[in-house]
Design a protein around this motif. Structure first.
Motif, PDB file in Angstrom:
ATOM      1  N   ARG A  98      -1.693 -36.374 -11.366  1.00 40.52           N
ATOM      2  CA  ARG A  98      -2.766 -35.666 -11.390  1.00 40.52           C
ATOM      3  C   ARG A  98      -4.243 -36.090 -11.807  1.00 40.52           C
ATOM      4  NH1 ARG A  98      -0.834 -30.366 -11.481  1.00 40.52           N
ATOM      5  NH2 ARG A  98       1.464 -30.146 -12.067  1.00 40.52           N
ATOM      6  N   THR A 131      -4.921 -30.936 -26.059  1.00 40.18           N
ATOM      7  CA  THR A 131      -4.187 -30.170 -25.155  1.00 40.18           C
ATOM      8  C   THR A 131      -3.137 -31.127 -24.798  1.00 40.18           C
ATOM      9  OG1 THR A 131      -5.591 -31.321 -23.293  1.00 40.18           O
ATOM     10  CG2 THR A 131      -6.180 -28.980 -23.780  1.00 40.18           C
ATOM     11  N   THR A 132      -2.950 -32.286 -25.469  1.00 42.65           N
ATOM     12  CA  THR A 132      -1.873 -33.220 -25.031  1.00 42.65           C
ATOM     13  C   THR A 132      -0.484 -32.609 -25.651  1.00 42.65           C
ATOM     14  OG1 THR A 132      -3.367 -34.980 -25.414  1.00 42.65           O
ATOM     15  CG2 THR A 132      -1.048 -35.602 -25.486  1.00 42.65           C
ATOM     16  N   ARG A 133       0.813 -32.630 -24.788  1.00 39.51           N
ATOM     17  CA  ARG A 133       1.926 -32.245 -25.009  1.00 39.51           C
ATOM     18  C   ARG A 133       2.717 -33.432 -25.721  1.00 39.51           C
ATOM     19  NH1 ARG A 133       6.649 -32.328 -22.423  1.00 39.51           N
ATOM     20  NH2 ARG A 133       5.846 -33.137 -20.561  1.00 39.51           N
ATOM     21  N   LYS A 159       5.768 -28.272 -11.416  1.00 42.06           N
ATOM     22  CA  LYS A 159       5.725 -28.827 -12.948  1.00 42.06           C
ATOM     23  C   LYS A 159       4.575 -28.978 -13.411  1.00 42.06           C
ATOM     24  CE  LYS A 159      10.319 -31.311 -11.901  1.00 42.06           C
ATOM     25  NZ  LYS A 159      10.784 -32.523 -11.897  1.00 42.06           N
ATOM     26  N   PRO A 160       3.774 -27.968 -13.790  1.00 37.40           N
ATOM     27  CA  PRO A 160       2.392 -28.058 -14.432  1.00 37.40           C
ATOM     28  C   PRO A 160       2.251 -28.897 -15.666  1.00 37.40           C
ATOM     29  CG  PRO A 160       3.327 -25.795 -14.775  1.00 37.40           C
ATOM     30  CD  PRO A 160       4.210 -26.692 -13.871  1.00 37.40           C
ATOM     31  N   GLN A 161       3.312 -29.192 -16.426  1.00 38.50           N
ATOM     32  CA  GLN A 161       3.168 -29.946 -17.529  1.00 38.50           C
ATOM     33  C   GLN A 161       3.306 -31.487 -17.316  1.00 38.50           C
ATOM     34  OE1 GLN A 161       2.089 -28.929 -20.457  1.00 38.50           O
ATOM     35  NE2 GLN A 161       1.923 -26.800 -19.719  1.00 38.50           N
ATOM     36  N   THR A 162       3.610 -31.660 -16.080  1.00 39.65           N
ATOM     37  CA  THR A 162       3.849 -33.166 -15.643  1.00 39.65           C
ATOM     38  C   THR A 162       2.720 -33.893 -14.973  1.00 39.65           C
ATOM     39  OG1 THR A 162       6.289 -32.816 -15.082  1.00 39.65           O
ATOM     40  CG2 THR A 162       5.288 -34.644 -14.259  1.00 39.65           C
ATOM     41  N   ASP A 198      10.859 -38.689 -19.786  1.00 44.69           N
ATOM     42  CA  ASP A 198       9.251 -38.222 -19.466  1.00 44.69           C
ATOM     43  C   ASP A 198       8.467 -39.388 -20.203  1.00 44.69           C
ATOM     44  OD1 ASP A 198       9.546 -37.441 -22.104  1.00 44.69           O
ATOM     45  OD2 ASP A 198       8.926 -35.618 -22.019  1.00 44.69           O
TER      46      ASP A 198
END
Length: 308
Positions: free
Chosen positions: A301, A33-35, A245-248, A289
């Motif tokens: 998170r 799941t790591t971007r 920002k759900p990906q942050t 980022d």
């Protein structure tokens, strides 16, 4: 009260365990799941604008020292000095370059999302302490609590004072200050207190214990230092920004010095308030980022932190 009494969960909410496996930092983190980090094209230009002038400055400086040392031949001490000059000068040069980028480029305006469109978060504010000035710590905590209760937002907040204090007299002061705050009425923002019997891994270990024991009940947490005082609008802005920002995984602030009472401290405080935002803006532009975390005044998170 003994250290063992303070270590009980009587002043804490019900446990909500969250797995936090120990990571082998010698290996890359591998998770489906790591971007992957893919910086935008303009980020690469900001990095060139920052790193290239810094490297050129260091090369010129080392060239001057090399020419100076070469006249009479090199000795071991001069070679070591040349390496140390290059290493230390780079950090000064990159700070100047980052400050220049932050000064010359306009500040980007973030897209403001309507609070109604954001998912309300459960936010824990962690205050790890170790033999601190009790009155100062709880005064700042009380001020932040009152500000948060006076502001209107959908997020839910709570403070956790995580004590590793070894001095029994200071520990009694912490318990008394917590009880006074509790008797004044918790209000909409509760405050919890826990003192560990053993301060394994010091403050970072206390945060780890909180994540693994209570972290499952909280979407995010904000790490505060013992002397941190964060305005309620900043706390809510961090919460809104992360909710949108759900990906942050983490957003951190640029700390500002305050409360200096000596000439030197006042000079540092003045300079920090002048160039701090500029340096922060430059750092934000080139690190994007992939910035480094400096340990406090950040919103994180909880599940992502425990996993990584």
């Amino acid at each position: 009260m003994t250290a063992q009494h303070h270590a009980t969960f009587k002043t804490m909410p019900a446990p909500a365990p969250l797995a936090m496996p120990t990571q082998d930092l010698s290996k890359p983190f591998n998770d489906d799941t790591t971007r992957p980090l893919t910086p935008e094209p303009h980020t690469r230009w900001f990095r060139v604008m920052t790193l290239l002038p810094a490297l050129l400055t260091v090369c010129v400086l080392m060239g001057i020292f090399y020419d100076w040392f070469e006249k009479d031949g090199f000795v071991a001490a001069e070679i070591v000095m040349l390496g140390l000059v290059g290493f230390s000068a780079f950090w000064v040069a990159i700070s100047v370059a980052a400050g220049t980028v932050g000064l010359l480029l306009p500040q980007e305006r973030a897209k403001v999302q309507q609070p109604s469109s954001l998912r309300a978060l459960d936010v824990a504010l962690l205050v790890p302490i170790y033999n601190e000035d009790v009155a100062a710590v709880f005064a700042r905590l009380s001020a932040m609590k009152q500000q948060l209760e006076a502001i209107r937002c959908d997020h839910r907040y709570a403070f956790f004072v995580l004590s590793d204090t070894r001095d029994e007299a200071i520990a009694r002061g912490e318990a008394e200050a917590f009880n006074r705050l509790k008797h004044e009425g918790m209000g909409a923002v509760p405050v919890f207190y826990r003192r560990r019997a053993k301060n394994t891994e010091r403050k970072t270990g206390n945060i780890r214990d909180w994540v693994s024991t209570w972290g499952g009940a909280w979407d995010v947490f904000i790490t505060l230092d013992a002397d941190s005082l964060m305005a309620s609008n900043t706390i809510v802005a961090l919460s809104d920004d992360l909710a949108g920002k759900p990906q942050t995984g983490m957003i951190q602030t640029v700390p500002r010095l305050m409360g200096g009472d000596t000439l030197f401290a006042r000079v540092l405080q003045f300079s920090n308030n002048i160039y701090g935002p500029v340096l922060g803006r430059g750092l934000d532009r080139w690190s994007a980022d992939a910035g480094n975390y400096w340990g406090h005044n950040a919103i994180i998170r909880t599940k992502a932190f425990a996993k990584c």
